[in-house]
Structures are given as structure tokens and as C-alpha cells.
Design a protein around this motif. Structure first.
Motif, PDB file in Angstrom:
ATOM      1  N   UNK A   1       0.843  -1.176   0.000  1.00 57.50           N
ATOM      2  CA  UNK A   1       0.000   0.000   0.000  1.00 57.50           C
ATOM      3  C   UNK A   1       0.898   1.252   0.000  1.00 57.50           C
ATOM      4  N   UNK A   2       0.603   2.226  -0.845  1.00 60.86           N
ATOM      5  CA  UNK A   2       1.455   3.420  -0.922  1.00 60.86           C
ATOM      6  C   UNK A   2       1.239   4.349   0.281  1.00 60.86           C
ATOM      7  N   UNK A   3       2.250   5.169   0.531  1.00 59.80           N
ATOM      8  CA  UNK A   3       2.104   6.200   1.552  1.00 59.80           C
ATOM      9  C   UNK A   3       1.111   7.239   1.052  1.00 59.80           C
ATOM     10  N   UNK A   4       0.232   7.669   1.935  1.00 62.23           N
ATOM     11  CA  UNK A   4      -0.828   8.606   1.564  1.00 62.23           C
ATOM     12  C   UNK A   4      -0.752   9.836   2.447  1.00 62.23           C
ATOM     13  N   UNK A   5      -1.358  10.908   1.955  1.00 67.11           N
ATOM     14  CA  UNK A   5      -1.469  12.136   2.732  1.00 67.11           C
ATOM     15  C   UNK A   5      -2.941  12.536   2.747  1.00 67.11           C
ATOM     16  N   UNK A   6      -3.458  12.746   3.952  1.00 64.32           N
ATOM     17  CA  UNK A   6      -4.811  13.275   4.097  1.00 64.32           C
ATOM     18  C   UNK A   6      -4.710  14.601   4.833  1.00 64.32           C
ATOM     19  N   UNK A   7      -5.263  15.633   4.213  1.00 64.05           N
ATOM     20  CA  UNK A   7      -5.333  16.955   4.832  1.00 64.05           C
ATOM     21  C   UNK A   7      -6.791  17.236   5.129  1.00 64.05           C
ATOM     22  N   UNK A  60     -18.950  20.492   3.698  1.00 57.59           N
ATOM     23  CA  UNK A  60     -17.762  19.700   3.374  1.00 57.59           C
ATOM     24  C   UNK A  60     -17.534  19.645   1.874  1.00 57.59           C
ATOM     25  N   UNK A  61     -16.273  19.848   1.464  1.00 59.91           N
ATOM     26  CA  UNK A  61     -15.853  19.648   0.076  1.00 59.91           C
ATOM     27  C   UNK A  61     -14.561  18.831   0.100  1.00 59.91           C
ATOM     28  N   UNK A  62     -14.345  18.067  -0.968  1.00 60.14           N
ATOM     29  CA  UNK A  62     -13.152  17.226  -1.039  1.00 60.14           C
ATOM     30  C   UNK A  62     -12.532  17.289  -2.420  1.00 60.14           C
ATOM     31  N   UNK A  63     -11.218  17.244  -2.425  1.00 62.96           N
ATOM     32  CA  UNK A  63     -10.472  17.070  -3.670  1.00 62.96           C
ATOM     33  C   UNK A  63      -9.463  15.949  -3.447  1.00 62.96           C
ATOM     34  N   UNK A  64      -9.185  15.215  -4.500  1.00 62.67           N
ATOM     35  CA  UNK A  64      -8.213  14.128  -4.379  1.00 62.67           C
ATOM     36  C   UNK A  64      -7.277  14.146  -5.585  1.00 62.67           C
ATOM     37  N   UNK A  65      -6.110  13.582  -5.373  1.00 63.34           N
ATOM     38  CA  UNK A  65      -5.064  13.527  -6.405  1.00 63.34           C
ATOM     39  C   UNK A  65      -4.439  12.139  -6.408  1.00 63.34           C
ATOM     40  N   UNK A  66      -3.837  11.799  -7.524  1.00 60.04           N
ATOM     41  CA  UNK A  66      -3.133  10.515  -7.638  1.00 60.04           C
ATOM     42  C   UNK A  66      -1.724  10.587  -7.059  1.00 60.04           C
ATOM     43  N   UNK A  67      -1.278  11.824  -6.799  1.00 60.34           N
ATOM     44  CA  UNK A  67       0.036  12.021  -6.176  1.00 60.34           C
ATOM     45  C   UNK A  67      -0.062  13.223  -5.246  1.00 60.34           C
ATOM     46  N   UNK A  68       0.912  13.343  -4.368  1.00 60.87           N
ATOM     47  CA  UNK A  68       0.921  14.465  -3.427  1.00 60.87           C
ATOM     48  C   UNK A  68       1.390  15.707  -4.184  1.00 60.87           C
TER      49      UNK A  68
END
Length: 162
Positions: A1-7, A60-68
Motif C-alpha cells: 500500500x502506498x504512503x498517503x497524505x490526508x489533509x 464539506x468539500x473534497x479534492x483528491x489527487x493521484x500524487x501528493x
């Protein structure tokens, strides 16, 4: 599992109407952290905004990316040697603050909290904001990471606004 970042950014905006008692107590009681939403994205930015004009109902709003990303608003990120370095460069409000490239260096499974506030002026008058950025870094980030755990890095950029 890759390292992830959640803000998770919790933003509270108010005017003079809730600056003083008794409504200031209502504002002070608002949550500054929420459960982490499930996502398999490498980078997720979860924003919860609460405005006085909307009776402080969380939106609430969310955005996501495939990379940091290297930056996201006022936040900057640099990943090297299994460490995530977080910088902060605020570009709004008073008092002015100088940015800092290395506010926190997160190892896997670390969590940082950055608190800041500001005073703003617009055509409709003066208003105030408080922002709490929660930043989690790791493979598995539990749902209660921000509201039940103490951060490994706690950065306080709160200023006297009055």
C-alpha cells in the motif's frame, strides 16, 4: 500500500456579531476536527467550512489527487527519504505572517496540526477566520486520527486579532 497524505482543513468564519459573548461561546464550542473520510487516493484534501451567515453548519468539500502536490493553497509539501515536510505560506488576512518551509517533518503514521487565524476586510466590513489544518501521513490512516489522537507535531500560529 502506498504512503498517503490526508489533509483536513476546518475553517470557521465570523463577524463582529459573534465576536463577543454570548455568541462567542457558541463559536468556541464548534468542532475543530472531524472523522477522516474513506478514500483510496494518494492525496485527499477534506475541507469543512463553517460560516456565521449559515449558522455555522458544516459544509464539506473534497479534492483528491493521484500524487501528493507540491502545494495546495497555503500548504507546501516535499517528500524525500520517507519523510513528508510540510510548509505553510499564508497569503490572506492580518496580521501578515512570513511563511516557513519546514514547519513539520512527518514520518510514516505521523500527524501534524497547524492552527492559524486572521482578520480580514472587505467591502461589506470586517470578518475573522480560524483555520485548523490536520495533516496525516502513512499507509493506513484511521477514521478517528484527527479527533481522538494527539498530533506528533502541533504548530500554533494563532494571533491576537483585536
Amino acid at each position: 500500500m502506498p504512503l498517503r497524505v490526508i489533509v483536513q482543513s476546518v475553517v470557521i468564519v465570523w463577524t463582529k456579531a459573534t465576536r463577543g459573548a454570548p455568541r462567542a461561546h457558541e463559536r468556541a464550542a464548534l468542532p475543530r476536527a472531524f472523522a477522516v473520510p474513506f478514500s483510496d487516493a494518494v492525496y485527499l484534501h477534506d475541507t469543512i467550512a463553517m460560516y456565521e451567515r449559515e449558522d455555522f453548519r458544516p459544509r464539506r468539500t473534497q479534492t483528491s489527487e493521484r500524487r501528493v502536490p507540491s502545494n495546495d493553497g497555503a500548504l507546501q509539501f516535499h517528500f524525500a527519504d520517507n519523510t513528508l515536510t510540510v510548509g505553510f505560506f499564508p497569503f490572506w488576512g492580518q496580521p501578515k505572517r512570513r511563511g516557513q518551509r519546514d514547519l513539520a517533518q512527518l514520518s510514516p503514521n505521523d500527524y501534524a496540526r497547524l492552527r492559524s487565524n486572521a482578520r480580514h476586510t472587505s467591502y461589506s466590513g470586517q470578518y475573522y477566520s480560524e483555520t485548523v489544518h490536520h495533516i496525516a501521513f502513512g499507509e493506513r490512516i484511521p477514521e478517528n486520527r484527527f479527533d481522538d489522537a494527539r498530533p506528533e507535531h502541533d504548530v500554533d500560529w494563532m494571533a491576537d486579532l483585536f
